[in-house]
Write an enzyme that holds these catalytic residues in place. Structure first.
Site, PDB file in Angstrom:
ATOM      1  N   SER A 264     -57.449 -32.494  13.094  1.00  0.00           N
ATOM      2  CA  SER A 264     -58.052 -33.752  13.517  1.00  0.00           C
ATOM      3  C   SER A 264     -57.406 -34.896  12.767  1.00  0.00           C
ATOM      4  CB  SER A 264     -59.542 -33.739  13.217  1.00  0.00           C
ATOM      5  OG  SER A 264     -59.736 -33.811  11.818  1.00  0.00           O
ATOM      6  N   LYS A 265     -57.638 -36.074  13.266  1.00  0.00           N
ATOM      7  CA  LYS A 265     -57.105 -37.278  12.638  1.00  0.00           C
ATOM      8  C   LYS A 265     -57.420 -37.271  11.135  1.00  0.00           C
ATOM      9  CE  LYS A 265     -55.451 -41.505  12.642  1.00  0.00           C
ATOM     10  NZ  LYS A 265     -54.001 -41.450  12.472  1.00  0.00           N
ATOM     11  N   ARG A 266     -58.672 -36.984  10.847  1.00  0.00           N
ATOM     12  CA  ARG A 266     -59.105 -37.059   9.450  1.00  0.00           C
ATOM     13  C   ARG A 266     -58.407 -36.074   8.521  1.00  0.00           C
ATOM     14  NH1 ARG A 266     -65.408 -37.501   8.269  1.00  0.00           N
ATOM     15  NH2 ARG A 266     -64.641 -37.049   6.173  1.00  0.00           N
ATOM     16  N   ASP A 269     -54.367 -36.671   8.336  1.00  0.00           N
ATOM     17  CA  ASP A 269     -53.928 -37.840   7.567  1.00  0.00           C
ATOM     18  C   ASP A 269     -53.832 -37.523   6.092  1.00  0.00           C
ATOM     19  OD1 ASP A 269     -53.513 -39.568   9.555  1.00  0.00           O
ATOM     20  OD2 ASP A 269     -55.412 -40.650   9.375  1.00  0.00           O
TER      21      ASP A 269
END
Length: 498
Positions: A264-266, A269
């Site tokens: 996921s993005k979280r 990153d």
RNA sequence: GCCGCGUUCGUCUAGGGGUCCAGGACGCCGCCCUUUCACGGCGGUAGCACGGGUUCAAAUCCCGUACGCGGUACCA
């Protein structure tokens, strides 16, 4: 080859295209091309709340960049036969089929408000039901066209009261289907709830829209992420109730984060993994490398080859070689693929791109010849084109600082004298003699005169000129930089480092 | 919780009853090349989740357990 394969990539425009989305698109594309079939792009924009401006453009741009051309889509409407390709423009169909389902007793109107449904769920939960549903049992205690009189239903409808249309899931039925990657999968209908088909805003949910469009668009194979596996039985039911043949289903393993869970993005990153295709474009990854890497995340041709062109991927691809378990995204391996593709590129072809990067860095006034030389020197050592400039900044400007580790290792008390002696010799050199072998000879002369080893002067020279402890061949670097520049940098280093 | 799916080196994977004391790739380590770093070459490290079956023979088939993941919305 099976005839008439039609597949689709159906993202919803709720943000930038995710790397996992690109992989799904890729598998659809490979499958279509392998079978000489059609690949369609359909935009699933049925959730007005989550719609993001510009997302569709990003999806299209990303697919183009990756080289995944589609035959039909919002910007390629073939004879209007299957279009439009945005679900927001197809409301009439969903309306029509929802009504058909109601008439035939496979769906019903429900007038309960969101709060009422929630209350029901909470009540059931409190009384010991861990997963309360709006289902064959509970629906009889709710406000819908199954419990209300026909007059009452008509009255509410006429009064313009808000309603949803729900699928009437049978109480006891086993729903079994064959997944192209997982084999037979079966679900019990009592585990499903009466899925909302048409929302109170009149727009369909994914489930209805998806089934209706896949059928209307002649889709033969639904290839999508595993997160959809659990809702597949609802789709199977819908095909059956609508009297349509279900397309073949293939649920792809998910792309996982190295820390576990869906990428996921979280969590990405945090690990320095770009998640949006746009990030890869910006970082100038080779599209073929990303595609190759993604293809191997959940699939392999079965032999030991790994670097395959898009054409080779197309001819090798098949759903039965897709693996069943999630694949962890390994950025290291991606970078290795990138390196392979970068090396295979012609130096001249790299020129325009490198010029752009140079410009981005704010450097100016370098001839194509000079830049070509930089490319030659950097090409075999970089993983990403960007590194031609980021790792070779010293070709464009004098070092702003000297790497402390190298400085400690290389710059000793007598180094200044050595470098000074080298400067003197370089100054005496003829411009015509400014070539690697002769520049090296002068360095050797200093070494002989002072009776010290090569490293005692070579490394300090590199440090003075590049600010770093490593890089391409030192003397080729010096040649390219030019006599004046080199001498200036050496002088500067002597005065700054002693 | 319930439902579903999965489990081969750290990671991506090959292998689907004997040819596997498990093959390749990334990473890591070592050596060679190079008077730098990288590239390249050579070598090494490391894995069938566990427990029961079935079978002459199981990484491969069956059952169970554990663990992981997904779903459980008027989101897709």
């Amino acid at each position: 080859m099976s005839e008439n394969v039609r597949v689709r990539f159906a993202p919803s425009p709720t943000g930038l295209l995710h790397i996992g989305g690109l992989r799904t698109a890729l598998y659809n594309y490979l499958f279509a091309r392998h079978h000489d079939g059609e690949f369609i792009l359909r935009i699933e924009d049925t959730d007005q709340n989550r719609y993001v401006e510009g997302a569709e453009e990003d999806i299209i741009k990303s697919l183009k960049w990756a080289g995944l051309g589609y035959d039909e889509g919002p910007d390629i409407n073939v004879e209007g036969k299957y279009g439009p390709y945005r679900q927001s423009e197809r409301s009439e169909y969903y309306q029509k089929y929802a009504e058909q389902l109601i008439e035939e007793g496979y769906a019903y109107y429900a007038f309960d408000t969101a709060e009422e449904v929630n209350d029901m769920r909470e009540r059931l939960q409190k009384s010991g039901n861990p997963s309360p549903k709006y289902d064959a049992i509970t629906r009889m205690a709710m406000k819908n066209s199954l419990t209300l009189s026909k007059d009452e239903v008509d009255r509410r409808l006429e009064a313009g009261e808000k309603y949803v249309v729900r699928l009437k899931v049978p109480r006891r039925e086993t729903i079994r289907f064959e997944d192209e990657v997982r084999g037979f999968v079966s679900f019990e209908s009592h585990g499903l709830d009466d899925q909302v088909l048409l929302k109170s805003d009149g727009l369909p949910t994914y489930h209805l829209a998806n089934v209706v469009d896949d059928h209307l668009m002649g889709i033969t194979h639904v290839i999508r992420g595993e997160e959809w596996l659990s809702s597949a039985p609802k789709h199977i039911l819908l095909y059956e109730y609508l009297g349509w043949e279900s397309p073949k289903m293939a649920h792809l393993p998910l792309i996982m984060s190295p820390e576990g869970g869906k990428l996921s993005k979280r969590n990405a990153d945090k690990l320095g993994i770009p998640v949006n295709v746009r990030d890869y474009i910006q970082q100038r990854y080779e599209p073929e490398a990303l595609v190759n890497f993604l293809a191997f995340l959940g699939w392999s041709p079965g032999d030991n080859r790994e670097v395959l062109s898009l054409d080779e991927l197309i001819s090798e691809f098949s759903l039965d070689r897709v693996s069943k378990s999630g694949a962890v995204f390994n950025i290291n391996k991606l970078n290795w693929f990138n390196e392979q593709y970068l090396r295979s590129r012609l130096e001249v072809d790299l020129l325009p791109e490198v010029k752009e990067i140079i410009k981005e860095y704010g450097f100016d006034g370098y001839s194509d010849e000079f830049i070509m030389q930089v490319i030659k020197l950097m090409k075999e050592r970089a993983q990403l084109v960007n590194e031609f400039v980021s790792q070779g900044q010293y070709f464009f400007e004098a070092p702003q600082a000297y790497d402390t580790k190298t400085r400690k290792k290389a710059w000793k008390d007598n180094t200044g004298d050595l470098v000074q002696a080298y400067i003197l010799r370089l100054q005496k050199m003829n411009e015509d003699d400014w070539e690697p072998a002769k520049i090296k000879d002068e360095l050797k002369n200093v070494l002989a005169e002072k009776e010290v080893g090569f490293g005692k002067l070579a490394l300090p020279t590199r440090l003075a000129v590049t600010g770093m402890g490593f890089g391409p061949d030192l003397f080729q670097t010096l040649e390219l930089l030019g006599k004046d520049d080199v001498i200036n940098r050496l002088k500067k280093a002597v005065s700054e480092l002693g």
